[in-house]
Write a protein that holds these residues in place. Structure first.
Motif, short mmCIF file in Angstrom:
data_model
loop_
_atom_site.label_atom_id
_atom_site.label_comp_id
_atom_site.label_asym_id
_atom_site.label_seq_id
_atom_site.Cartn_x
_atom_site.Cartn_y
_atom_site.Cartn_z
N THR A 86 43.43 -35.44 -50.44
CA THR A 86 42.60 -36.62 -50.22
C THR A 86 42.31 -37.33 -51.54
OG1 THR A 86 41.56 -35.61 -48.28
CG2 THR A 86 40.39 -37.44 -49.32
N ASP A 87 41.84 -36.59 -52.53
CA ASP A 87 41.49 -37.19 -53.81
C ASP A 87 42.74 -37.75 -54.51
OD1 ASP A 87 38.87 -36.50 -53.43
OD2 ASP A 87 38.94 -34.70 -54.67
N TYR A 88 43.82 -36.98 -54.44
CA TYR A 88 45.04 -37.40 -55.13
C TYR A 88 45.63 -38.65 -54.50
CZ TYR A 88 48.86 -36.21 -58.36
OH TYR A 88 49.78 -36.21 -59.40
N LEU A 89 45.63 -38.71 -53.16
CA LEU A 89 46.12 -39.90 -52.47
C LEU A 89 45.25 -41.10 -52.80
CD1 LEU A 89 47.94 -41.26 -50.27
CD2 LEU A 89 46.18 -40.62 -48.62
N GLU A 90 43.95 -40.92 -52.76
CA GLU A 90 43.03 -42.02 -53.02
C GLU A 90 43.26 -42.62 -54.42
OE1 GLU A 90 38.74 -41.74 -51.81
OE2 GLU A 90 38.46 -41.79 -53.99
N GLU A 91 43.36 -41.75 -55.43
CA GLU A 91 43.49 -42.24 -56.81
C GLU A 91 44.87 -42.78 -57.11
OE1 GLU A 91 43.68 -40.56 -61.37
OE2 GLU A 91 42.61 -39.36 -59.87
N LYS A 92 45.90 -42.10 -56.62
CA LYS A 92 47.26 -42.43 -57.06
C LYS A 92 47.96 -43.48 -56.20
CE LYS A 92 46.89 -39.47 -60.36
NZ LYS A 92 46.76 -39.95 -61.77
N ILE A 93 47.56 -43.60 -54.92
CA ILE A 93 48.25 -44.54 -54.04
C ILE A 93 47.28 -45.46 -53.30
CG2 ILE A 93 49.73 -44.76 -52.00
CD1 ILE A 93 51.13 -42.19 -52.79
N TRP A 94 46.29 -44.89 -52.61
CA TRP A 94 45.49 -45.67 -51.67
C TRP A 94 44.76 -46.83 -52.34
CZ3 TRP A 94 46.86 -45.18 -46.97
CH2 TRP A 94 46.10 -45.74 -45.94
N SER A 152 44.72 -47.80 -40.94
CA SER A 152 44.93 -49.05 -40.22
C SER A 152 46.40 -49.46 -40.30
CB SER A 152 44.07 -50.16 -40.81
OG SER A 152 44.60 -50.59 -42.06
N LEU A 153 46.79 -50.32 -39.38
CA LEU A 153 48.17 -50.79 -39.29
C LEU A 153 48.60 -51.48 -40.59
CD1 LEU A 153 50.39 -50.97 -36.99
CD2 LEU A 153 49.62 -53.32 -36.68
N ARG A 154 47.75 -52.39 -41.09
CA ARG A 154 48.12 -53.13 -42.30
C ARG A 154 48.21 -52.22 -43.52
NH1 ARG A 154 44.81 -57.69 -40.19
NH2 ARG A 154 43.09 -57.15 -41.55
N ASP A 155 47.36 -51.19 -43.57
CA ASP A 155 47.43 -50.28 -44.71
C ASP A 155 48.67 -49.39 -44.64
OD1 ASP A 155 45.23 -51.29 -45.99
OD2 ASP A 155 43.82 -49.89 -45.07
N TYR A 156 49.11 -49.02 -43.44
CA TYR A 156 50.40 -48.33 -43.33
C TYR A 156 51.52 -49.23 -43.85
CZ TYR A 156 48.56 -44.57 -40.31
OH TYR A 156 47.88 -43.48 -39.80
N ALA A 157 51.41 -50.52 -43.56
CA ALA A 157 52.44 -51.46 -43.99
C ALA A 157 52.55 -51.52 -45.52
CB ALA A 157 52.16 -52.85 -43.43
N LYS A 158 51.46 -51.20 -46.20
CA LYS A 158 51.50 -51.26 -47.67
C LYS A 158 52.36 -50.15 -48.25
CE LYS A 158 47.24 -53.81 -47.69
NZ LYS A 158 45.78 -53.78 -47.67
N LEU A 159 52.46 -49.00 -47.57
CA LEU A 159 53.42 -48.00 -48.03
C LEU A 159 54.83 -48.56 -47.88
CD1 LEU A 159 53.82 -45.04 -49.07
CD2 LEU A 159 54.33 -44.46 -46.69
N GLY A 160 55.08 -49.28 -46.79
CA GLY A 160 56.38 -49.92 -46.62
C GLY A 160 56.68 -50.91 -47.72
N LYS A 161 55.70 -51.73 -48.06
CA LYS A 161 55.88 -52.70 -49.14
C LYS A 161 56.12 -51.99 -50.46
CE LYS A 161 53.21 -56.25 -51.65
NZ LYS A 161 54.29 -57.19 -51.95
N LEU A 162 55.39 -50.88 -50.70
CA LEU A 162 55.55 -50.13 -51.94
C LEU A 162 56.97 -49.61 -52.08
CD1 LEU A 162 54.19 -48.79 -54.45
CD2 LEU A 162 53.69 -46.82 -52.98
N TYR A 163 57.55 -49.09 -51.00
CA TYR A 163 58.92 -48.57 -51.07
C TYR A 163 59.95 -49.69 -51.03
CZ TYR A 163 58.16 -43.61 -51.44
OH TYR A 163 57.85 -42.36 -51.94
N LEU A 164 59.62 -50.79 -50.41
CA LEU A 164 60.49 -51.96 -50.45
C LEU A 164 60.65 -52.44 -51.89
CD1 LEU A 164 61.99 -53.81 -48.38
CD2 LEU A 164 60.01 -55.32 -48.48
N GLN A 165 59.59 -52.24 -52.67
CA GLN A 165 59.58 -52.63 -54.09
C GLN A 165 59.92 -51.47 -55.01
OE1 GLN A 165 56.09 -56.04 -53.41
NE2 GLN A 165 55.56 -54.07 -54.29
N LYS A 166 60.58 -50.45 -54.43
CA LYS A 166 61.06 -49.29 -55.20
C LYS A 166 59.93 -48.58 -55.96
CE LYS A 166 65.37 -50.17 -54.10
NZ LYS A 166 66.09 -49.31 -53.13
N GLY A 167 58.75 -48.48 -55.30
CA GLY A 167 57.65 -47.74 -55.88
C GLY A 167 56.77 -48.54 -56.81
N ARG A 168 57.07 -49.82 -56.96
CA ARG A 168 56.31 -50.67 -57.88
C ARG A 168 55.30 -51.53 -57.12
NH1 ARG A 168 57.14 -51.65 -63.11
NH2 ARG A 168 56.35 -53.56 -64.06
#
Length: 404
Positions: A247-255, A283-299
């Motif tokens: 939880t803490d690691y996800l929050e700081e590093k990605i979320w 939420s749906l839009r926040d799931y989409a942000k992981l998609g955007k992150l990988y679409l941008q090769k992690g950037r």
């Protein structure tokens, strides 16, 4: 019989029964309530209220959320085709019990809609889409030096799994679902391993202890067999290596870095360990942000959140048993990377997939991200076209190419 001698032991026995009742009756009641919630006729509400039934750990939203630009909802294509069968798009969305659907192209929301109780701020369970978040966290932990190499074995980090099926298994094989672990992941079968796992989880038992009971049935690194507990083992390694909770690691590093708009939460067992293999709720839009992150090769904006080399390794694979047409795979027709599904074709499409039709679809060729949350009551019918991932993929491809 001397009843005076029995008096003290009887009182002790009575106290034990009372204490046991205090401890276990609430657990049994909660388990029964959860069992009822997970009946197919109730899952629409259960999937958006998992925190009513199980312990959770909060993932806090970003201080400055990222808001996708948007246009008025476009008109979806009338129909699409899979295996020479034409499906009406709106009927397919409805008949697959969709609760949320978002279509993003060129970083702009083209279509977003909700049904069956889900709203824009609703946290819907990810199921196995969470595995792709674990993959991202694993890559970050390696970049930060907590984990040296994926060629190390599991027991180098988790000595408690010595003697189990994970003893001597390379981390890479865990990432690629090629551990050789014997496991039956048949949802709907009360006698399957995944059902046994869930029963323990609902009663608060340790997932770590469950992992230690699994055995190996074939040589690691030879066969692609999807085993959800593999992802839990990856989560155990992250926690052990970093000294941080998932939880803490996800929050700081990605979320927070990707501007999540809403708080999320992770289901946890009775020992406080997150359900790494499928317990994230967002939420749906926040799931989409992981998609955007990988679409941008992690950037994300000017910062490399997930190492580029890790992203590339996660979404491409060279091993024969990970290829879509391999006979050494339990899921023919689709490939596998590091906790990401790799679609057959020439557009480098990837997906995060959860049971009951949770999907994050990413197509870099058309700059598309599509997320679907569902509570598909037909899910246990493997012949039903409204549950098949392969048919969903054709819908997503139709959307991705609709402007051509």
């Amino acid at each position: 019989m001397n009843f005076k001698k029995l008096k003290i032991p009887f009182i002790i026995l009575l106290l034990i029964i009372i204490v046991a009742g205090i401890i276990y009756i609430p657990k049994i009641k909660k388990a029964l309530a959860f069992q009822e919630a997970m009946e197919l006729e109730n899952i629409e509400q259960a999937f958006i209220h998992m925190d009513d039934y199980l312990p959770t750990k909060k993932v806090e939203k970003a201080d400055e959320p990222f808001i996708f630009p948007r246009v008025n909802n476009i008109s979806l294509p009338k129909d699409f085709i899979h295996s020479d069968i034409t499906y009406n798009t709106l009927k397919y969305i409805d008949s697959s019990y969709t609760q949320g659907l978002i279509f993003i192209q060129n970083d702009t929301i083209q279509y977003e809609n909700y049904w069956r109780g889900q709203k824009e701020d609703t946290r819907h369970i990810s199921w196995s889409m969470a595995k792709s978040y674990i993959s991202a966290l694993f890559g970050i932990a390696m970049e930060e030096g907590y984990i040296k190499s994926i060629d190390q074995t599991v027991d180098e980090y988790l000595p408690e799994l010595k003697g189990s099926g994970y003893d001597g298994v390379k981390i890479k094989d865990v990432l690629q679902m090629a551990t050789g672990i014997k496991f039956d992941e048949t949802y709907g079968d009360p006698n399957s391993d995944i059902s046994r796992y869930w029963e323990g989880f609902v009663f608060g038992k340790s997932q770590d202890a469950f992992a230690s009971t699994l055995i190996n049935e074939r040589p690691p690194g030879t066969y692609n067999h999807y085993v959800s507990i593999n992802t839990h083992v990856l989560g155990m390694i992250i926690v052990k290596a970093t000294g941080r909770s998932l939880t803490d690691y996800l929050e700081e590093k990605i979320w927070k870095p990707i501007g999540s708009e809403f708080d999320a939460y992770w289901l946890a067992d009775g020992h406080g360990m997150e359900m790494a293999n499928g317990g994230l709720n967002a939420s749906l839009r926040d799931y989409a942000k992981l998609g955007k992150l990988y679409l941008q090769k992690g950037r994300w904006k000017e910062k490399q959140i997930v190492p580029l080399s890790w992203v590339e390794a996660s979404i491409h694979s060279t091993e024969e048993y990970l290829q879509p047409n391999s006979k050494n795979s339990s899921d023919p027709g689709v490939g596998y990377g590091y906790q990401w599904w790799i679609l057959d074709g020439n557009e480098d499409e990837i997906m995060a997939i959860g049971v009951f039709n949770q999907h994050i679809y990413i197509n870099p060729t058309t700059n598309t991200v599509i997320v679907k949350n569902s509570a598909n009551k037909n899910y246990y019918d493997s012949t039903n076209p409204y549950v098949l991932t392969s048919v969903h993929i054709e819908l997503y491809r139709k959307l991705a190419h609709m402007n051509e």
